[in-house]
Design a protein around this motif. Structure first.
Motif, PDB file in Angstrom:
ATOM      1  N   VAL A 215      47.917  42.056  35.285  1.00 27.35           N
ATOM      2  CA  VAL A 215      47.148  41.326  34.281  1.00 27.35           C
ATOM      3  C   VAL A 215      46.206  40.328  34.948  1.00 27.35           C
ATOM      4  O   VAL A 215      45.049  40.177  34.547  1.00 27.35           O
ATOM      5  CB  VAL A 215      48.100  40.596  33.307  1.00 27.35           C
ATOM      6  CG1 VAL A 215      47.315  39.647  32.407  1.00 27.35           C
ATOM      7  CG2 VAL A 215      48.869  41.610  32.468  1.00 27.35           C
ATOM      8  N   ALA A 216      46.697  39.652  35.979  1.00 28.55           N
ATOM      9  CA  ALA A 216      45.863  38.686  36.704  1.00 28.55           C
ATOM     10  C   ALA A 216      44.671  39.381  37.342  1.00 28.55           C
ATOM     11  O   ALA A 216      43.545  38.858  37.338  1.00 28.55           O
ATOM     12  CB  ALA A 216      46.699  37.964  37.762  1.00 28.55           C
ATOM     13  N   ALA A 217      44.919  40.566  37.899  1.00 28.49           N
ATOM     14  CA  ALA A 217      43.833  41.323  38.527  1.00 28.49           C
ATOM     15  C   ALA A 217      42.797  41.744  37.489  1.00 28.49           C
ATOM     16  O   ALA A 217      41.589  41.694  37.736  1.00 28.49           O
ATOM     17  CB  ALA A 217      44.397  42.552  39.234  1.00 28.49           C
ATOM     18  N   GLU A 218      43.274  42.163  36.297  1.00 25.98           N
ATOM     19  CA  GLU A 218      42.358  42.550  35.229  1.00 25.98           C
ATOM     20  C   GLU A 218      41.495  41.361  34.805  1.00 25.98           C
ATOM     21  O   GLU A 218      40.279  41.483  34.624  1.00 25.98           O
ATOM     22  CB  GLU A 218      43.140  43.065  34.019  1.00 25.98           C
ATOM     23  CG  GLU A 218      43.714  44.452  34.197  1.00 25.98           C
ATOM     24  CD  GLU A 218      44.393  44.942  32.929  1.00 25.98           C
ATOM     25  OE1 GLU A 218      44.140  44.349  31.861  1.00 25.98           O
ATOM     26  OE2 GLU A 218      45.154  45.912  33.006  1.00 25.98           O
ATOM     27  N   ALA A 219      42.129  40.212  34.638  1.00 27.10           N
ATOM     28  CA  ALA A 219      41.399  39.014  34.208  1.00 27.10           C
ATOM     29  C   ALA A 219      40.363  38.617  35.247  1.00 27.10           C
ATOM     30  O   ALA A 219      39.240  38.228  34.917  1.00 27.10           O
ATOM     31  CB  ALA A 219      42.382  37.874  33.961  1.00 27.10           C
ATOM     32  N   GLN A 220      40.746  38.727  36.515  1.00 23.41           N
ATOM     33  CA  GLN A 220      39.831  38.367  37.587  1.00 23.41           C
ATOM     34  C   GLN A 220      38.621  39.295  37.590  1.00 23.41           C
ATOM     35  O   GLN A 220      37.483  38.869  37.774  1.00 23.41           O
ATOM     36  CB  GLN A 220      40.562  38.459  38.934  1.00 23.41           C
ATOM     37  CG  GLN A 220      39.797  37.859  40.103  1.00 23.41           C
ATOM     38  CD  GLN A 220      39.749  36.344  40.036  1.00 23.41           C
ATOM     39  OE1 GLN A 220      40.526  35.721  39.330  1.00 23.41           O
ATOM     40  NE2 GLN A 220      38.831  35.757  40.777  1.00 23.41           N
ATOM     41  N   LYS A 324      34.082  43.230  46.242  1.00 23.19           N
ATOM     42  CA  LYS A 324      33.932  41.774  46.220  1.00 23.19           C
ATOM     43  C   LYS A 324      32.943  41.347  45.143  1.00 23.19           C
ATOM     44  O   LYS A 324      33.190  40.385  44.401  1.00 23.19           O
ATOM     45  CB  LYS A 324      33.460  41.280  47.592  1.00 23.19           C
ATOM     46  CG  LYS A 324      33.358  39.765  47.683  1.00 23.19           C
ATOM     47  CD  LYS A 324      32.953  39.331  49.091  1.00 23.19           C
ATOM     48  CE  LYS A 324      32.855  37.813  49.185  1.00 23.19           C
ATOM     49  NZ  LYS A 324      32.478  37.380  50.552  1.00 23.19           N
ATOM     50  N   LYS A 325      31.834  42.056  45.027  1.00 28.56           N
ATOM     51  CA  LYS A 325      30.836  41.713  44.017  1.00 28.56           C
ATOM     52  C   LYS A 325      31.381  41.894  42.604  1.00 28.56           C
ATOM     53  O   LYS A 325      30.994  41.177  41.677  1.00 28.56           O
ATOM     54  CB  LYS A 325      29.588  42.590  44.198  1.00 28.56           C
ATOM     55  CG  LYS A 325      28.788  42.293  45.454  1.00 28.56           C
ATOM     56  CD  LYS A 325      28.119  40.936  45.372  1.00 28.56           C
ATOM     57  CE  LYS A 325      27.229  40.699  46.586  1.00 28.56           C
ATOM     58  NZ  LYS A 325      26.585  39.368  46.538  1.00 28.56           N
ATOM     59  N   PHE A 326      32.310  42.850  42.461  1.00 25.38           N
ATOM     60  CA  PHE A 326      32.884  43.109  41.149  1.00 25.38           C
ATOM     61  C   PHE A 326      34.187  42.325  40.932  1.00 25.38           C
ATOM     62  O   PHE A 326      34.907  42.570  39.969  1.00 25.38           O
ATOM     63  CB  PHE A 326      33.136  44.610  40.974  1.00 25.38           C
ATOM     64  CG  PHE A 326      31.907  45.384  40.582  1.00 25.38           C
ATOM     65  CD1 PHE A 326      31.794  45.911  39.309  1.00 25.38           C
ATOM     66  CD2 PHE A 326      30.861  45.571  41.467  1.00 25.38           C
ATOM     67  CE1 PHE A 326      30.658  46.620  38.928  1.00 25.38           C
ATOM     68  CE2 PHE A 326      29.729  46.282  41.109  1.00 25.38           C
ATOM     69  CZ  PHE A 326      29.613  46.803  39.831  1.00 25.38           C
ATOM     70  N   ASN A 327      34.486  41.403  41.835  1.00 24.02           N
ATOM     71  CA  ASN A 327      35.653  40.521  41.682  1.00 24.02           C
ATOM     72  C   ASN A 327      36.979  41.281  41.654  1.00 24.02           C
ATOM     73  O   ASN A 327      37.925  40.856  41.003  1.00 24.02           O
ATOM     74  CB  ASN A 327      35.537  39.698  40.393  1.00 24.02           C
ATOM     75  CG  ASN A 327      35.557  38.204  40.672  1.00 24.02           C
ATOM     76  OD1 ASN A 327      35.336  37.769  41.790  1.00 24.02           O
ATOM     77  ND2 ASN A 327      35.822  37.415  39.654  1.00 24.02           N
ATOM     78  N   VAL A 328      37.048  42.410  42.327  1.00 25.16           N
ATOM     79  CA  VAL A 328      38.256  43.225  42.322  1.00 25.16           C
ATOM     80  C   VAL A 328      39.275  42.638  43.291  1.00 25.16           C
ATOM     81  O   VAL A 328      39.030  42.556  44.495  1.00 25.16           O
ATOM     82  CB  VAL A 328      37.947  44.689  42.714  1.00 25.16           C
ATOM     83  CG1 VAL A 328      39.235  45.500  42.834  1.00 25.16           C
ATOM     84  CG2 VAL A 328      37.029  45.315  41.674  1.00 25.16           C
ATOM     85  N   THR A 329      40.428  42.222  42.752  1.00 25.00           N
ATOM     86  CA  THR A 329      41.491  41.641  43.588  1.00 25.00           C
ATOM     87  C   THR A 329      42.722  42.530  43.640  1.00 25.00           C
ATOM     88  O   THR A 329      43.679  42.209  44.342  1.00 25.00           O
ATOM     89  CB  THR A 329      41.891  40.253  43.064  1.00 25.00           C
ATOM     90  OG1 THR A 329      42.341  40.377  41.711  1.00 25.00           O
ATOM     91  CG2 THR A 329      40.718  39.294  43.125  1.00 25.00           C
ATOM     92  N   GLY A 330      42.712  43.615  42.890  1.00 25.63           N
ATOM     93  CA  GLY A 330      43.837  44.546  42.914  1.00 25.63           C
ATOM     94  C   GLY A 330      43.392  45.895  42.381  1.00 25.63           C
ATOM     95  O   GLY A 330      42.448  45.994  41.591  1.00 25.63           O
ATOM     96  N   ILE A 331      44.025  46.947  42.866  1.00 26.48           N
ATOM     97  CA  ILE A 331      43.674  48.296  42.406  1.00 26.48           C
ATOM     98  C   ILE A 331      44.924  49.014  41.924  1.00 26.48           C
ATOM     99  O   ILE A 331      46.030  48.668  42.346  1.00 26.48           O
ATOM    100  CB  ILE A 331      42.967  49.106  43.523  1.00 26.48           C
ATOM    101  CG1 ILE A 331      43.830  49.154  44.803  1.00 26.48           C
ATOM    102  CG2 ILE A 331      41.591  48.551  43.792  1.00 26.48           C
ATOM    103  CD1 ILE A 331      43.257  50.020  45.903  1.00 26.48           C
ATOM    104  N   PRO A 332      44.766  50.000  40.986  1.00 21.38           N
ATOM    105  CA  PRO A 332      43.509  50.522  40.441  1.00 21.38           C
ATOM    106  C   PRO A 332      42.862  49.545  39.461  1.00 21.38           C
ATOM    107  O   PRO A 332      43.543  48.769  38.803  1.00 21.38           O
ATOM    108  CB  PRO A 332      43.955  51.798  39.724  1.00 21.38           C
ATOM    109  CG  PRO A 332      45.367  51.508  39.316  1.00 21.38           C
ATOM    110  CD  PRO A 332      45.947  50.699  40.433  1.00 21.38           C
ATOM    111  N   GLN A 333      41.549  49.606  39.379  1.00 17.74           N
ATOM    112  CA  GLN A 333      40.793  48.735  38.481  1.00 17.74           C
ATOM    113  C   GLN A 333      39.612  49.515  37.909  1.00 17.74           C
ATOM    114  O   GLN A 333      38.821  50.090  38.662  1.00 17.74           O
ATOM    115  CB  GLN A 333      40.292  47.504  39.233  1.00 17.74           C
ATOM    116  CG  GLN A 333      39.503  46.527  38.384  1.00 17.74           C
ATOM    117  CD  GLN A 333      40.355  45.931  37.278  1.00 17.74           C
ATOM    118  OE1 GLN A 333      41.389  45.339  37.527  1.00 17.74           O
ATOM    119  NE2 GLN A 333      39.923  46.101  36.043  1.00 17.74           N
TER     120      GLN A 333
END
Length: 575
Positions: A215-220, A324-333
């Motif tokens: 959930v945190a990764a999605e919000a980020q 990084k530009k898309f603020n991805v901190t976890g995968i899959p996203q």
């Protein structure tokens, strides 16, 4: 179980804290011998169904083999006095010894990875250890059993087959199951039920924590853009097959951007679902899927794409710049964009069906339609049934393969909110130049300890990194060059891994041929000591252990050359 007064002086808490429950295997020994018929060229972790090779000599001189332990349930605790998790699990292990140790059909033993006998003896004395002990100074056990995660429990049947491998604090239920099957007179149905309930609760808690991370990764990721943003307008990439990925090529299509990797279990688990959606909508609804791969090498991506059957566009985000530009901190996203290129939705692939259907059906829909009411709790992600297609392909390295993918020329500007970095991390203070840290490390491959004193006389290059860190992996070829160029010139490279589990670390060490010691900093003790806030981070230390330089691996060359010039004795002594 036999107890020896001399062994009572030894401490279980001091051991390497890998607990192994074995039925019909030998007690721990002072010497661990390897199987002469096995060249150990392939790293193979001890796992269910495997029969571990046993040829030990205990501290009191007794030789123990697979044959001598037939018919016994053997609980082996692999540990060391320097291992914090081992010490934390020790009271629990000791309570099991006290409860079941007098049964002749059960044998408890410890295999210590301590550096010397004196340290082990002191640990045994301090912790009042009464069970058999083995000192494995040569780290042969790690070759024979390939113990990668500490602490660990293995339960092996009287026939010699392993029936369970896990953590000492999770061993109660599997131990009761082993007692039920092999030592029924010691079995307790009540204790088994309690242990199973605790295990179920622990599993639920792990699932809750995993969901929080998702959930945190999605919000980020969602915070990267706001309603009305058109990030695809600046997209100018080329996929691994040479196809253009631009605003023009995507115009008029609903775009699904999937950040993933072959090494990511959840990514591969959701891949069949992605294939279903692609097949369902590709021709009739004019969608385009773009896989943004975070793989460690291009060859693995290409092989998996063909074997699993993923016919959509794939971009190799080697340096992580797009993520990084898309603020991805976890995968899959997943990101979904409208036919005009507007950002509409971000989330997990297993939760995209409903928003995708709405976006396809209504060209006028906006991101506001998917905004979550304040305080709404996220729904859990549906379980995914595993299929053979989910198994990532093995990497086949081709020199220069990584260079086959064109680097992104321009990536959409992203409105990013600050990451929610824990206060404990932000308040860390980097070690000053001139500091002289004292530390004790343990090589993740063989368990061998390495201290600042052991490294006296060498110029030390300490690399804080992790396999999940894109910039770290991007810098790895350079670290390999440093090792090749300077290892015989008085320079010692040491890795400090911040990985989520030791098995991933060990797999990467083998896959990339990392020949230098790597410490698995599971509890972040070394990371905190050195004040590291972000990775990759390099520390260069003098032959006396004094910090000379710190920074990014890409900027270390001049500092390393200067260190070698300033300390010619270290270089000379290496020849």
């Amino acid at each position: 179980m036999k107890t020896t007064p001399w062994l009572n002086r030894f401490s279980l808490a001091a051991s390497l804290s890998l607990a192994v429950v074995v039925a019909g295997t030998p007690e721990a020994s002072a010497e661990v011998r390897l199987d002469p018929d096995n060249d150990y060229s392939v790293m193979k972790f001890l796992q269910t169904g495997a029969t571990p090779y046993i040829d030990f000599t205990t501290l009191d001189g007794e030789v123990i083999t697979n044959e001598s332990l037939k018919g016994k349930l053997v609980v082996v605790d692999v540990w060391a006095t320097w291992c914090g998790p081992c010490m934390a699990a020790m009271p629990h292990f000791k309570s099991l010894v006290e409860e079941y140790g007098n049964n002749e059909k059960i044998e408890f033993m410890g295999i210590s990875m301590d550096k010397d006998l004196e340290t082990l003896e002191q640990g045994i004395k301090d912790n009042d250890i009464t069970w058999t002990q083995v000192l494995d100074q040569e780290r042969n056990l790690n070759k024979a059993w390939t113990i990668g995660m500490l602490p660990t429990i293995a339960i092996i049947a009287p026939t010699g087959e392993t029936v369970y491998v896990g953590h000492p604090m999770n061993m109660d239920a599997p131990l009761q199951e082993a007692l039920k099957n092999y030592v029924p007179e010691a079995y307790s149905a009540e204790k088994h039920e309690v242990a199973l309930a605790k295990a179920e609760e622990a599993a639920k808690q792990r699932e809750i924590e995993a969901e929080k991370r998702r959930v945190a990764a999605e919000a980020q990721a969602a915070a990267a853009f706001k309603p009305g943003d058109y990030p695809l307008g600046k997209l100018d990439l080329t996929d691994i097959d040479g196809n253009a990925i631009t605003a023009e090529s995507l115009s008029g299509k609903v775009v699904i951007m999937d950040f993933w990797a072959t090494w990511c279990g959840p990514c591969m688990a959701s891949m069949p679902h992605m294939k279903e959606l692609y097949a369902k909508h590709k021709d009739t609804d004019n969608i385009e899927v773009i896989g943004m791969s975070r793989d460690r090498d291009l060859e693995t991506l290409l092989k998996t794409k063909d074997e699993v059957g993923m016919p959509w566009l794939h971009y190799y985000d080697q340096d992580g710049s797009v993520a990084k530009k898309f603020n991805v901190t976890g995968i899959p996203q997943i990101f979904i964009f409208s036919r005009t290129g507007e950002f509409l939705w971000a989330g997990h692939p297993m939760k995209m069906d409903e928003p995708l259907a709405k976006i396809i059906a209504d060209d006028s829909i906006t991101a506001a339609a998917f905004a979550k009411p304040e305080g709404e709790k996220p729904k859990s992600i549906p379980a995914v049934k595993k299929t053979p297609a989910m198994t990532p392909a093995l990497a086949i390295k081709t020199p220069g393969a990584a260079g086959d993918a064109e680097a992104p020329k321009s990536v959409p500007a992203a409105r990013m909110k600050p990451m929610n970095v824990p206060k404990e991390v932000t308040e860390r203070v980097l070690l000053d130049i001139g500091a002289k840290p004292e530390y004790t490390l343990a090589n993740a491959v063989d368990g061998e300890t390495l201290t600042n004193e052991d490294l006296q006389g060498k110029i030390v290059v300490m690399d804080f990194w992790a396999t999940w860190c894109g910039p770290c992996m991007a810098a790895m070829p350079h670290m390999l060059e440093v090792q090749k160029e300077y290892s015989d010139k008085g320079v010692q490279v040491v890795g400090i891994s911040l990985d989520k589990d030791a098995e991933t670390l060990l797999g990467t060490i083998k896959e990339h041929g990392l020949s230098w010691p790597n410490h698995y900093d599971e509890d972040r003790t070394i990371t905190k000591q050195f004040g590291v806030k972000g990775i990759p981070t390099i520390y260069i230390m003098s032959p006396e252990g004094v910090v000379l330089w710190r920074g990014h691996p890409s900027q270390m060359d001049a500092a390393l050359e200067k260190a070698m010039a300033d300390y010619p004795t270290a270089v000379a002594q290496s020849h």
